[in-house]
Design a protein around this motif. Structure first.
Motif, PDB file in Angstrom:
ATOM      1  N   LYS A 156      63.820  32.754  38.326  1.00  0.00           N
ATOM      2  CA  LYS A 156      64.407  32.183  39.022  1.00  0.00           C
ATOM      3  C   LYS A 156      63.422  31.716  40.578  1.00  0.00           C
ATOM      4  N   MET A 157      61.831  32.129  40.766  1.00  0.00           N
ATOM      5  CA  MET A 157      61.329  32.308  42.002  1.00  0.00           C
ATOM      6  C   MET A 157      60.734  30.449  41.092  1.00  0.00           C
ATOM      7  N   ILE A 158      60.183  30.663  39.840  1.00  0.00           N
ATOM      8  CA  ILE A 158      58.906  30.261  39.122  1.00  0.00           C
ATOM      9  C   ILE A 158      60.267  28.680  39.057  1.00  0.00           C
ATOM     10  N   GLU A 159      61.582  28.775  39.020  1.00  0.00           N
ATOM     11  CA  GLU A 159      62.180  27.701  38.684  1.00  0.00           C
ATOM     12  C   GLU A 159      61.938  26.671  40.228  1.00  0.00           C
ATOM     13  N   LYS A 160      62.194  26.770  41.327  1.00  0.00           N
ATOM     14  CA  LYS A 160      62.354  26.724  42.373  1.00  0.00           C
ATOM     15  C   LYS A 160      60.608  25.711  42.656  1.00  0.00           C
ATOM     16  N   LEU A 161      59.948  26.146  41.871  1.00  0.00           N
ATOM     17  CA  LEU A 161      58.815  25.498  42.040  1.00  0.00           C
ATOM     18  C   LEU A 161      58.946  23.806  41.448  1.00  0.00           C
ATOM     19  N   ASN A 162      58.816  23.289  42.680  1.00  0.00           N
ATOM     20  CA  ASN A 162      59.509  22.123  41.674  1.00  0.00           C
ATOM     21  C   ASN A 162      58.114  21.208  42.293  1.00  0.00           C
ATOM     22  N   PHE A 163      56.682  21.173  40.977  1.00  0.00           N
ATOM     23  CA  PHE A 163      55.582  20.160  41.847  1.00  0.00           C
ATOM     24  C   PHE A 163      55.817  19.040  40.669  1.00  0.00           C
ATOM     25  N   LYS A 164      55.472  18.383  41.715  1.00  0.00           N
ATOM     26  CA  LYS A 164      55.524  16.425  41.359  1.00  0.00           C
ATOM     27  C   LYS A 164      54.052  16.445  40.299  1.00  0.00           C
ATOM     28  N   GLU A 165      53.206  16.796  40.459  1.00  0.00           N
ATOM     29  CA  GLU A 165      51.904  16.256  39.745  1.00  0.00           C
ATOM     30  C   GLU A 165      52.102  17.144  38.122  1.00  0.00           C
ATOM     31  N   GLU A 166      51.447  15.676  37.211  1.00  0.00           N
ATOM     32  CA  GLU A 166      51.527  16.812  36.444  1.00  0.00           C
ATOM     33  C   GLU A 166      50.334  18.028  35.506  1.00  0.00           C
ATOM     34  N   LYS A 167      49.497  18.212  36.801  1.00  0.00           N
ATOM     35  CA  LYS A 167      48.815  19.179  36.680  1.00  0.00           C
ATOM     36  C   LYS A 167      48.476  20.048  38.051  1.00  0.00           C
ATOM     37  N   VAL A 168      48.483  21.824  38.208  1.00  0.00           N
ATOM     38  CA  VAL A 168      47.791  21.924  39.887  1.00  0.00           C
ATOM     39  C   VAL A 168      47.138  23.043  39.724  1.00  0.00           C
ATOM     40  N   ASN A 169      46.948  23.321  40.689  1.00  0.00           N
ATOM     41  CA  ASN A 169      45.635  24.228  41.299  1.00  0.00           C
ATOM     42  C   ASN A 169      46.928  25.171  42.125  1.00  0.00           C
ATOM     43  N   LEU A 170      46.833  26.667  41.874  1.00  0.00           N
ATOM     44  CA  LEU A 170      47.098  27.533  42.635  1.00  0.00           C
ATOM     45  C   LEU A 170      45.974  28.089  42.769  1.00  0.00           C
ATOM     46  N   LEU A 171      46.418  28.670  44.541  1.00  0.00           N
ATOM     47  CA  LEU A 171      46.146  30.320  44.916  1.00  0.00           C
ATOM     48  C   LEU A 171      46.976  30.854  45.230  1.00  0.00           C
ATOM     49  N   GLY A 172      47.057  32.580  45.168  1.00  0.00           N
ATOM     50  CA  GLY A 172      48.011  33.222  45.545  1.00  0.00           C
ATOM     51  C   GLY A 172      47.653  34.522  45.761  1.00  0.00           C
ATOM     52  N   PHE A 173      47.553  34.899  46.901  1.00  0.00           N
ATOM     53  CA  PHE A 173      47.582  35.864  47.639  1.00  0.00           C
ATOM     54  C   PHE A 173      48.988  37.459  47.729  1.00  0.00           C
ATOM     55  N   SER A 174      48.349  38.282  47.100  1.00  0.00           N
ATOM     56  CA  SER A 174      48.834  39.685  46.989  1.00  0.00           C
ATOM     57  C   SER A 174      50.472  39.334  46.286  1.00  0.00           C
ATOM     58  N   MET A 175      51.566  39.277  46.484  1.00  0.00           N
ATOM     59  CA  MET A 175      52.851  38.892  45.956  1.00  0.00           C
ATOM     60  C   MET A 175      52.563  37.105  45.261  1.00  0.00           C
ATOM     61  N   GLY A 176      52.335  36.642  46.122  1.00  0.00           N
ATOM     62  CA  GLY A 176      52.025  35.050  45.804  1.00  0.00           C
ATOM     63  C   GLY A 176      51.279  35.199  44.434  1.00  0.00           C
ATOM     64  N   GLY A 177      50.040  36.021  44.922  1.00  0.00           N
ATOM     65  CA  GLY A 177      49.323  36.168  43.034  1.00  0.00           C
ATOM     66  C   GLY A 177      50.157  36.003  41.720  1.00  0.00           C
ATOM     67  N   TYR A 178      50.766  37.550  41.873  1.00  0.00           N
ATOM     68  CA  TYR A 178      51.272  37.574  40.653  1.00  0.00           C
ATOM     69  C   TYR A 178      52.841  36.516  40.335  1.00  0.00           C
ATOM     70  N   LEU A 179      52.941  35.970  41.499  1.00  0.00           N
ATOM     71  CA  LEU A 179      53.947  34.219  41.378  1.00  0.00           C
ATOM     72  C   LEU A 179      53.094  33.331  40.761  1.00  0.00           C
ATOM     73  N   ALA A 180      52.008  33.098  41.032  1.00  0.00           N
ATOM     74  CA  ALA A 180      51.423  32.452  41.091  1.00  0.00           C
ATOM     75  C   ALA A 180      51.108  32.398  39.367  1.00  0.00           C
ATOM     76  N   THR A 181      50.389  33.608  39.020  1.00  0.00           N
ATOM     77  CA  THR A 181      49.713  34.173  37.067  1.00  0.00           C
ATOM     78  C   THR A 181      51.276  34.203  36.930  1.00  0.00           C
ATOM     79  N   TYR A 182      52.419  34.002  36.861  1.00  0.00           N
ATOM     80  CA  TYR A 182      53.453  34.361  36.624  1.00  0.00           C
ATOM     81  C   TYR A 182      53.735  32.226  35.717  1.00  0.00           C
ATOM     82  N   PHE A 183      54.090  32.258  37.312  1.00  0.00           N
ATOM     83  CA  PHE A 183      53.931  30.340  36.822  1.00  0.00           C
ATOM     84  C   PHE A 183      53.132  29.598  35.854  1.00  0.00           C
TER      85      PHE A 183
END
Length: 226
Positions: free
Chosen positions: A45-72
């Motif tokens: 459900k978290m990643i469904e809320k990440l509505n990026f406008k770009e075709e491709k994005v760069n992601l940096l995630g720290f700790s729990m945010g790192g898991y979320l970025a990887t999951y996405f």
């Protein structure tokens, strides 16, 4: 010249201030976009809320945010260009950690939310006497509050091991972490190192809060990864 855009995800009970040094050093070089972890009960459900406008994005995630970025990234690999994952082992929690978190959740439900103790905060740091950082982390934790704590702690119990998906992906994974960080699974990284072509950059430190304590090193990692 157009700046490279990077989306930044914080850790559990952290806000934008966890990246304050990154913004200080790099806001003139990159377009840095801070993103709160969505207040949802699981990572799908978290990643469904990440509505990026770009075709491709760069992601940096720290700790729990790192898991979320990887999951996405693993769910939508065509939407991701480069990743830098900080202080995050992307695996399921141990049985002991799950039991500990369930106990913490039950405590908050019964007795109410209380700020993290300064003793506990100091255990996240290499410099355990850094009162400025201790107070900053204390304030972030207190500001996020009970709803974020209960929602994200419950979500963290449902983490799955992402090793096989990472190994099979063609994504450019960059991991950076402390080799004596007690909050991450060091064995998971050793396994990943032996089975994948992921770029692992290891800091000789006990610090979990490397965005705050090892900011110069992290800034160099960002310049290399993006």
């Amino acid at each position: 010249m157009k700046k490279t855009k990077i989306y930044l995800f914080p850790g559990l009970m952290c806000d934008k201030r966890v990246f304050k040094d990154i913004f200080f050093y790099l806001e003139n070089e990159y377009e840095l976009i801070y993103v709160d972890i969505p207040l949802e009960e699981n990572f799908d459900k978290m990643i469904e809320k990440l509505n990026f406008k770009e075709e491709k994005v760069n992601l940096l995630g720290f700790s729990m945010g790192g898991y979320l970025a990887t999951y996405f990234a693993l769910k939508y690999p065509k939407k991701v260009d480069n990743l830098l994952i900080l202080s995050a082992s992307c695996c399921a929690l141990s049985k002991n950690e799950i039991a500990f978190r369930k106990k913490a959740i039950s405590f908050v439900k019964e007795f109410g939310f209380k700020p993290l103790s300064r003793k506990k905060i100091s255990s996240l740091l290499e410099n355990k006497d850094n009162l400025k950082l201790i107070n900053l982390i204390f304030d972030m934790y207190q500001k996020m509050g009970e709803n974020y704590f209960l929602t994200h702690m419950n979500a963290s119990l449902k983490r799955k091991d992402l090793t096989d998906e990472i190994i099979c992906s063609n994504l450019n994974f960059n991991f950076c972490y402390s080799n004596k960080d007690s909050l991450i699974n060091q064995e998971w990284f050793e396994n990943l190192k032996n089975k994948s072509n992921c770029n692992l950059n290891i800091i000789n430190s006990t610090s979990h809060m490397i965005t705050l304590e090892k900011s110069v090193f992290i800034v160099d990692e960002i310049r290399r990864a993006f």
